[in-house]
Write an enzyme that holds these catalytic residues in place. Sequence first.
Site, PDB file in Angstrom:
ATOM      1  CE1 TYR A  81      -3.354  -2.820   0.776  1.00 26.45           C
ATOM      2  CE2 TYR A  81      -4.601  -0.797   1.071  1.00 26.45           C
ATOM      3  CZ  TYR A  81      -4.567  -2.158   0.869  1.00 26.45           C
ATOM      4  OH  TYR A  81      -5.737  -2.859   0.754  1.00 26.45           O
ATOM      5  CG  ASP A 123     -13.243  -7.582   2.465  1.00 20.63           C
ATOM      6  OD1 ASP A 123     -13.041  -6.937   3.516  1.00 20.63           O
ATOM      7  OD2 ASP A 123     -13.738  -7.081   1.439  1.00 20.63           O
ATOM      8  CG  ASP A 142      -7.756  -5.181   1.713  1.00 22.77           C
ATOM      9  OD1 ASP A 142      -8.709  -4.738   2.369  1.00 22.77           O
ATOM     10  OD2 ASP A 142      -7.712  -5.158   0.457  1.00 22.77           O
ATOM     11  CG  ASP A 167      -1.147 -20.426  -1.404  1.00 22.51           C
ATOM     12  OD1 ASP A 167      -0.620 -20.480  -0.270  1.00 22.51           O
ATOM     13  OD2 ASP A 167      -0.619 -20.920  -2.421  1.00 22.51           O
ATOM     14  CE  LYS A 196       2.642 -17.848  -2.755  1.00 22.94           C
ATOM     15  NZ  LYS A 196       1.761 -19.032  -2.883  1.00 22.94           N
TER      16      LYS A 196
HETATM   17  C1  IPM Z   1     -10.229  -1.724   4.077  1.00 23.95           C
HETATM   18  C2  IPM Z   1     -10.551  -1.146   2.721  1.00 23.95           C
HETATM   19  C3  IPM Z   1      -9.459  -0.153   2.357  1.00 23.95           C
HETATM   20  C4  IPM Z   1      -8.167  -0.929   2.278  1.00 23.95           C
HETATM   21  C5  IPM Z   1      -9.718   0.640   1.090  1.00 23.95           C
HETATM   22  C6  IPM Z   1     -11.027   1.391   1.145  1.00 23.95           C
HETATM   23  C7  IPM Z   1      -8.590   1.590   0.777  1.00 23.95           C
HETATM   24  O1  IPM Z   1     -10.684  -2.143   1.784  1.00 23.95           O
HETATM   25  O2  IPM Z   1     -10.181  -0.955   5.057  1.00 23.95           O
HETATM   26  O3  IPM Z   1     -10.054  -2.927   4.176  1.00 23.95           O
HETATM   27  O4  IPM Z   1      -7.859  -1.527   1.237  1.00 23.95           O
HETATM   28  O5  IPM Z   1      -7.429  -0.941   3.254  1.00 23.95           O
HETATM   29 MG    MG Z   2     -10.579  -4.089   2.591  1.00 21.13          MG
END
Ligand code: IPM
Ligand code: MG
Length: 395
Positions: free
Chosen positions: A155, A265, A261, A237, A205
């Site tokens: 990032y 999710d 990240d 993975d 990884k």
């Molecule tokens: C998160 C989001 C952010 C990230 C985006 C909105 C920049 O996906 O907080 O997980 O990738 O960190």
């Molecule tokens: Mg995210």
Amino acid sequence: MTTPGQPRDSVAAAVTYRLVVVPGDGIGPEVISGGRRVLEAAGRVFGFGFDWTEVRIGGAAIDAYGVALREEDLAACAAADAVYFGAIGDPKYDDPKLKVRPEQALLALRKGLGLYANLRPVTVQPVLQASSPVRESLVAGVDMMIVRELTGGLYFGKPSGQTDGPNGREVVDTLFYTEGEIRRVVKLAFELARGRRKKLTSVDKANVLSSSRLWRTIVDEVKPEYPDVTVEHRLVDACAMMLIQRPAAFDVLVTENLFGDILSDEASVLAGSLGMLPSASIGEKRTAHGVHGLYEPIHGSAPDIAGKDIANPLATILSGAMMLRWSLGQPAAAEAIEAAVAVALAEGYRTPDLVAATGEQPGQKKVGTQAMADAVMAALATQARVGFPTAGPAR
Ligand code: IPM
Ligand code: MG
């Protein structure tokens, strides 16, 4: 001051916390409004109050000022006891060619405030097990804490960008870490594991990336300081697969920014809805009450349902509980809010996202954003009369 855990009806605020609140874009303002009301209600019960400063960040700031984050607003966030954050992002800024995008503000905030660790607890409320797309028998007992490194890795590494080369367009992103950056987040994860089920999974990884090999080395270097914690290394993975196959086997996971990240999710699906999961982003800076931090739901701005009072405010409400625990030194109030959320769900209150998977069941009450916050506040008021629950694992 209120004795932690002691029920009270209403007391004068003995301490006032200075918070910056960022409603943001899309459903952000609605979920933040519900979250603020719950925090105020907890303050009345436990004897503290808030001094809120509202700032525009993200799409709302681009609209108002032409930039996603103003210096003075970053300074306001830095000066506050904590930052309570809704969501940012707007499809009108989706064009990848745009130079100014809402998400830049979030990255600049994380970096500017030194919030190197993102804590994403993933738990499945017993009454929501059936709403998870993953089989009920697998999600039962899921209680993990994902610790995502937040201010390094892909990032932020330089060089990053697109240029024209001899063979056409070229792009580069850089996965860069110093050993200090890795060590501090790894140590935090060990500390968290120590306060929980004492198991740490480090995700990397290392079969391909040098950054992962240093990551793994540092985990092994820190390990002897925590002989009570069991450590395992998993490749990202394989870990992605195991998060669905055996999610209850995880306690604390620690990983670099982009892996975290993606995996968080994925793990959020277990909980039945993205609308259930809170997060805390914390750094090294301490305030008079705890560690400085930013608290936000892990979901985005969901522009498609914005302004309809149907978004689930529970992730934001639970983020408020994390703020009370980590930044404001009010663990009993945090637990009271978490218990009140469980009670509201057990009483059958459901926002539409929580009904979708199972279809409406008998005894369920389909409610909107503010009514769900009201249900949590009512449960909080009941607890204040009959007594508060005892502590669960640290989150
Ligand atoms: C998160 C989001 C952010 C990230 C985006 C909105 C920049 O996906 O907080 O997980 O990738 O960190
Ligand atoms: Mg995210």
